[in-house]
Design a protein around this motif. Structure first.
Motif, PDB file in Angstrom:
ATOM      1  N   SER A  33      -3.422   2.520   1.451  1.00 48.73           N
ATOM      2  CA  SER A  33      -3.012   2.690   2.842  1.00 48.73           C
ATOM      3  C   SER A  33      -1.514   2.919   2.956  1.00 48.73           C
ATOM      4  O   SER A  33      -1.053   3.777   3.716  1.00 48.73           O
ATOM      5  N   ARG A  34      -0.737   2.141   2.184  1.00 45.75           N
ATOM      6  CA  ARG A  34       0.718   2.291   2.254  1.00 45.75           C
ATOM      7  C   ARG A  34       1.186   3.631   1.685  1.00 45.75           C
ATOM      8  O   ARG A  34       2.142   4.222   2.160  1.00 45.75           O
ATOM      9  N   ILE A  35       0.488   4.110   0.662  1.00 45.86           N
ATOM     10  CA  ILE A  35       0.822   5.433   0.124  1.00 45.86           C
ATOM     11  C   ILE A  35       0.515   6.510   1.159  1.00 45.86           C
ATOM     12  O   ILE A  35       1.305   7.439   1.373  1.00 45.86           O
ATOM     13  N   LEU A  36      -0.617   6.395   1.823  1.00 47.29           N
ATOM     14  CA  LEU A  36      -0.984   7.364   2.862  1.00 47.29           C
ATOM     15  C   LEU A  36      -0.004   7.322   4.025  1.00 47.29           C
ATOM     16  O   LEU A  36       0.294   8.349   4.648  1.00 47.29           O
ATOM     17  N   ASN A  37       0.534   6.125   4.337  1.00 45.81           N
ATOM     18  CA  ASN A  37       1.477   5.985   5.444  1.00 45.81           C
ATOM     19  C   ASN A  37       2.888   6.373   5.058  1.00 45.81           C
ATOM     20  O   ASN A  37       3.778   6.455   5.903  1.00 45.81           O
ATOM     21  N   GLY A  38       3.104   6.576   3.734  1.00 46.85           N
ATOM     22  CA  GLY A  38       4.436   6.915   3.270  1.00 46.85           C
ATOM     23  C   GLY A  38       5.371   5.728   3.196  1.00 46.85           C
ATOM     24  O   GLY A  38       6.592   5.897   3.163  1.00 46.85           O
ATOM     25  N   THR A  39       4.836   4.511   3.185  1.00 46.13           N
ATOM     26  CA  THR A  39       5.686   3.319   3.170  1.00 46.13           C
ATOM     27  C   THR A  39       5.632   2.583   1.844  1.00 46.13           C
ATOM     28  O   THR A  39       6.288   1.555   1.684  1.00 46.13           O
ATOM     29  N   ALA A  40       4.840   3.046   0.887  1.00 42.94           N
ATOM     30  CA  ALA A  40       4.667   2.308  -0.369  1.00 42.94           C
ATOM     31  C   ALA A  40       5.761   2.637  -1.373  1.00 42.94           C
ATOM     32  O   ALA A  40       6.185   3.776  -1.495  1.00 42.94           O
ATOM     33  N   ARG A  41       6.209   1.591  -2.068  1.00 45.90           N
ATOM     34  CA  ARG A  41       7.106   1.776  -3.204  1.00 45.90           C
ATOM     35  C   ARG A  41       6.329   1.355  -4.443  1.00 45.90           C
ATOM     36  O   ARG A  41       6.256   0.174  -4.787  1.00 45.90           O
ATOM     37  N   VAL A  42       5.715   2.318  -5.083  1.00 45.38           N
ATOM     38  CA  VAL A  42       4.857   2.045  -6.233  1.00 45.38           C
ATOM     39  C   VAL A  42       5.291   2.918  -7.394  1.00 45.38           C
ATOM     40  O   VAL A  42       6.066   3.860  -7.234  1.00 45.38           O
ATOM     41  N   SER A  43       4.763   2.588  -8.547  1.00 47.45           N
ATOM     42  CA  SER A  43       5.084   3.388  -9.732  1.00 47.45           C
ATOM     43  C   SER A  43       4.491   4.784  -9.594  1.00 47.45           C
ATOM     44  O   SER A  43       3.512   4.995  -8.860  1.00 47.45           O
ATOM     45  N   GLU A  44       5.074   5.722 -10.316  1.00 46.38           N
ATOM     46  CA  GLU A  44       4.592   7.099 -10.271  1.00 46.38           C
ATOM     47  C   GLU A  44       3.167   7.182 -10.788  1.00 46.38           C
ATOM     48  O   GLU A  44       2.365   7.992 -10.322  1.00 46.38           O
ATOM     49  N   ALA A  45       2.823   6.297 -11.763  1.00 49.72           N
ATOM     50  CA  ALA A  45       1.466   6.297 -12.318  1.00 49.72           C
ATOM     51  C   ALA A  45       0.439   5.923 -11.256  1.00 49.72           C
ATOM     52  O   ALA A  45      -0.635   6.533 -11.162  1.00 49.72           O
TER      53      ALA A  45
END
Length: 344
Positions: A33-45
């Motif tokens: 959800s956070r990736i879809l919202n553009g708010t996630a800070r996650v690894s590139e993998a």
């Protein structure tokens, strides 16, 4: 009824969910959800795993839900003047190109060159909670546009604006008018007629000013009998030729203030048995896509319509995101084709 219920169930079952994306990607639902919202800070993998899962499942996030979470409508208002005009069609193509793959959708309204109607359309777009507005030409004043930018970011063409959430693209129409007229002067023409655009349009007045300036610089006396009014549409090109011929003042070339009027000029001259460019040279302004395919192909002054739309939309998104707009100074260019020739 049973068939209908089963179809709905099958359709629902065939639509992948965020949970399925998370399972395939091997991450949590909240991460997806956070990736879809553009708010996630996650690894590139992890991000790549989620993107691969979305592609594999053909997952399409709910655009309305995403926009609500972001606090945005993900729509951009575009105020044009006439969607049937090739001028605005080409600029809208540039806007559409810039919005591709951004998640934003354009909401288009027409002002029909009426300041009151334009203002009404802008208010409607603001009421629809668009995230920003692109204003393509028109009769709204720079002061009005600056005022609207206090409610929503605005990018406008044909204006000069300085405001925190407003930006404008201004074309040097006077220089274009000088280039068109000077081209005819360089070919030996001295009796050059001009079909003007509407007097209330700043770009039309600037092109007329360029026409007069070029004549003055060449030492050619201005003759008001060679200037007739127009409205930027083909019909006024036809009527303009009729008016010029009725006045009886001789001329060897015509500068039409836009390509659409030049199309009408070409038709009217043909009906009178007047050949272009053998008898009369003709030049337009804009370089619309169809100008390459007139008979003969039209000499004109090109303005970068597609790029103007593309840059306008791109810079509006930058302002929405809190970034400064990228500088852009569109330049006009003389395009010599086959409707102008040296005076014999």
């Amino acid at each position: 009824m049973k068939t209908s219920v089963r179809s709905r169930r099958d359709e629902k079952a065939s639509s992948p969910t965020v949970l399925e994306v998370a399972k395939v990607a091997g991450v949590s639902v909240s991460t997806v959800s956070r990736i879809l919202n553009g708010t996630a800070r996650v690894s590139e993998a992890k991000r790549q795993a989620v993107e691969d899962a979305i592609a594999a499942l053909d997952f399409e996030p709910n655009a309305l839900a995403q926009s609500l979470k972001r606090g945005r409508s993900m729509t951009v208002g575009v105020l044009t003047q006439d969607v049937s005009s090739s001028y605005f069609t080409e600029t809208l193509k540039g806007v559409e190109h810039a919005l591709t793959d951004t998640g934003y959708a354009p909401l288009i309204a027409s002002g029909h060159w009426n300041a009151e109607e334009e203002a009404h359309r802008v208010r409607l777009l603001i009421a629809r909670r668009v995230d920003g507005i692109i204003i393509l030409s028109g009769n709204l004043t720079s002061a009005q546009i600056t005022q609207y930018s206090g409610q929503v970011p605005v990018v406008a063409t044909g204006h000069r604006i300085e405001a925190p959430k407003a930006w404008a693209i201004e074309l040097d129409n006077e220089r274009g008018g000088v280039m068109a007229t000077r081209h005819l002067l360089d070919l030996g023409h001295r009796r050059i007629a001009h079909i003007r655009g509407p007097e209330e349009h700043a770009d039309a007045e600037q092109r007329f000013a360029g026409y007069r300036r070029a004549l003055e610089e060449a030492g050619v006396q201005y003759d008001e009998r060679l200037v007739v009014p127009g409205d930027f549409y083909e019909t006024s090109g036809v009527l303009g030729v009729a008016e010029l011929l009725a006045r009886g003042a001789p001329f060897t070339a015509i500068f039409a203030a836009n390509d659409q009027m030049a199309y009408g000029v070409r038709l009217a001259l043909s009906r009178q048995g007047i050949r272009v460019p053998d008898d009369i040279s003709l030049i337009g302004f804009d370089d619309l896509p169809g100008s390459l395919y007139t008979t003969p192909p039209l000499t004109t002054v090109r303005q970068p319509l597609f790029d103007m739309g593309r840059i306008a939309a791109g810079n509006l998104l930058r302002i929405i995101d809190g970034d400064p707009p990228e500088p852009f100074a569109p330049e006009v260019e003389l395009v010599v084709r086959e409707t102008t020739r040296r005076l014999r």
